[in-house]
Design an enzyme around this catalytic site. Sequence first.
Site, short mmCIF file in Angstrom:
data_model
loop_
_atom_site.label_atom_id
_atom_site.label_comp_id
_atom_site.label_asym_id
_atom_site.label_seq_id
_atom_site.Cartn_x
_atom_site.Cartn_y
_atom_site.Cartn_z
N ILE A 187 0.86 -1.11 0.05
CA ILE A 187 -0.02 -0.03 0.00
C ILE A 187 0.97 1.14 0.00
O ILE A 187 0.56 2.17 -0.68
CB ILE A 187 -0.87 -0.08 1.02
CG1 ILE A 187 -1.80 -1.23 1.03
CG2 ILE A 187 -1.65 1.33 1.40
CD1 ILE A 187 -2.99 -1.38 2.25
N ALA A 270 0.64 2.42 6.77
CA ALA A 270 0.36 1.23 5.83
C ALA A 270 1.37 0.40 6.34
O ALA A 270 2.37 -0.22 5.82
CB ALA A 270 0.46 1.80 4.38
N HIS A 444 5.23 -11.31 -31.85
CA HIS A 444 6.17 -9.78 -31.95
C HIS A 444 5.68 -8.68 -32.48
O HIS A 444 4.79 -8.85 -33.45
CB HIS A 444 7.60 -10.34 -32.84
CG HIS A 444 8.43 -9.42 -33.14
ND1 HIS A 444 9.20 -8.84 -32.02
CD2 HIS A 444 8.51 -8.47 -34.06
CE1 HIS A 444 10.06 -7.90 -32.47
NE2 HIS A 444 9.67 -7.45 -33.49
#
Length: 480
Positions: A187, A270, A444
């Site tokens: 976070i 966090a 590709h």
Amino acid sequence: MKAISCKLLVIGAGPGGYVCATRAGQRGIDTVIVEAKKPGGTCLNIGCIPSKALIHAADEYHKVAQFAADDSPLGIHASAPRIDLAKTMVWKDEIVGRLNGDVAGLLKHAAVKVVEGWARFRDGKTVEVETETGLQVIHAEQVVIATGSRPVELAALPFGGRVISSTEALALRQVPRRMVVVGAGYIGLELGTAFAKMEAHVTIVEALPRILPQYDTALTRPVEMRLRQLGVDILTGAKATGLTAAGDGLKIETSDGQSKVLAADNILVAVGRTPFTAGWGLEAIDLDLDGPFLRIDERCRTSMRGIYAIGDVTGEPMLAHRASAQGEMVARIIAGEKRSWDSMCIPTICFTDPEIVVAGLLPEAAKATGIDIRIGMSPFQANGRALTLDQDAGFIRVVARADNHLILGIQGVGAGIAELSATFSTAIEMGARLEDITAIIHAHPTQSETMKEAARSALNHSLDPSRQNRLSQIHPQSTQ
Ligand code: FAD
Ligand code: NAD
């Protein structure tokens, strides 16, 4: 209010609970789900979806701001952009609202009865729900607990005022001038990067010596370099010790024992999430715990017969796709199927810049099993598509058994690499060997070609061995 009786009761309508209830309903099981807030849980309302919306808005703003600063090598010019965060939040809330409706629709179409309110166990077969219109008693033959998790609160830094969790950060109406982020995990880094791109001055304070300490430095180095390029200050080995007396700054202690104050308009804490095990009557049913989590077995059965638990309340990794996979499995078990948890890998993605994807075993974890391994790596610098996107930081790495070349892990760091996560886990879940990957034609120009090159490098078949030799000097893990 008349009591309800049902075969299955699910508590919590997050990605664990609503998937379980929907699947059970679709199989004709008489199902009730109880949710105290909004359908979709943490993930949809205050987690995965709103954070990714904010990250996208920040990326778009930053791109234009770079063009306006005239340093775009692409020759694009723009005039001074501005971000109206309040409007961004309205856009984000519309996405959330649309998905809330979708989840409610799923439950309705599966004939699942939704009860709004807070559920609490009376005993193993009876739950009472405080609804707006009174107490609803529900008797159920089987119960699934999917109550999720909540942010960890630091004793020295309680939430309130300038000190916010991810929930408030995802609802800010203005970009703060100075944001301090405590915790350099998922976070902290995802939201810290987003706010830095919206031109907040961000400082990250992490207690351990490295950002994203669960990953190796090869994976985190490109993220750290990008954060520094964005002007983010990273203080590792530093601890938040509290607010200043005036409440306008964060006091920290650095690794060398010094005290410092970081001025901040917002302090985003966090430092992890903790399972939701309080307030719903755990004491009435006395389930066994595994640390802070509910203990479950390989069928998500708790220690009481007829009670299952899924999602964040049951342990790491606390991820939406783990919760949903458990929910789906439990619905099948209740429908009478023989099922148990047998996933080889739960991919993890950190939506930083560049993104990090980890599927299966990291090199160190693979070595720790005692098996001889070989590792191949290919950089995005050698990938045409990455160069045309002007995003060539990072690489893909493949970890395989040395004897039979069975792939044990695939990891990478690179722009937009999140979208390759299913390719990585498909290879692992299907038991692919290195030769299976190199034999597949990869379109590709795509970034996915880098995975094939990583597998080739593990087999010492690189198209450009000189590049491989140079790479192995930079990243010693890439040598077999
Ligand atoms: P939750 O989603 O927490 O749901 C539980 C529900 O139960 C809640 O709605 C709650 O209101 C309800 N409830 C709890 N107790 C009761 C009760 N007694 N009665 C009635 N209702 C109750 N994961 C990812 O995989 N990818 C990501 O990108 C990602 N980003 C995230 C970003 C942020 C900011 C946060 C905070 C989390 C993020 N996560 C992400 C983690 C993810 O949100 C969780 O792992 C996931 O939501 C867990 O699902 P769950 O069903 O176990 O619980
Ligand atoms: P986290 O566990 O990812 O990171 C917490 C960080 O805080 C760690 O690096 C830890 O060392 C540090 N820390 C702990 N105490 C500290 C302190 N006192 N001072 C400074 N640093 C401290 O936790 P989070 O970032 O809060 O995220 C919680 C969970 O939510 C994640 O583990 C993940 O399961 C989930 N999540 C997932 C995603 C995703 O999948 N992209 C995104 C966001 C959240």
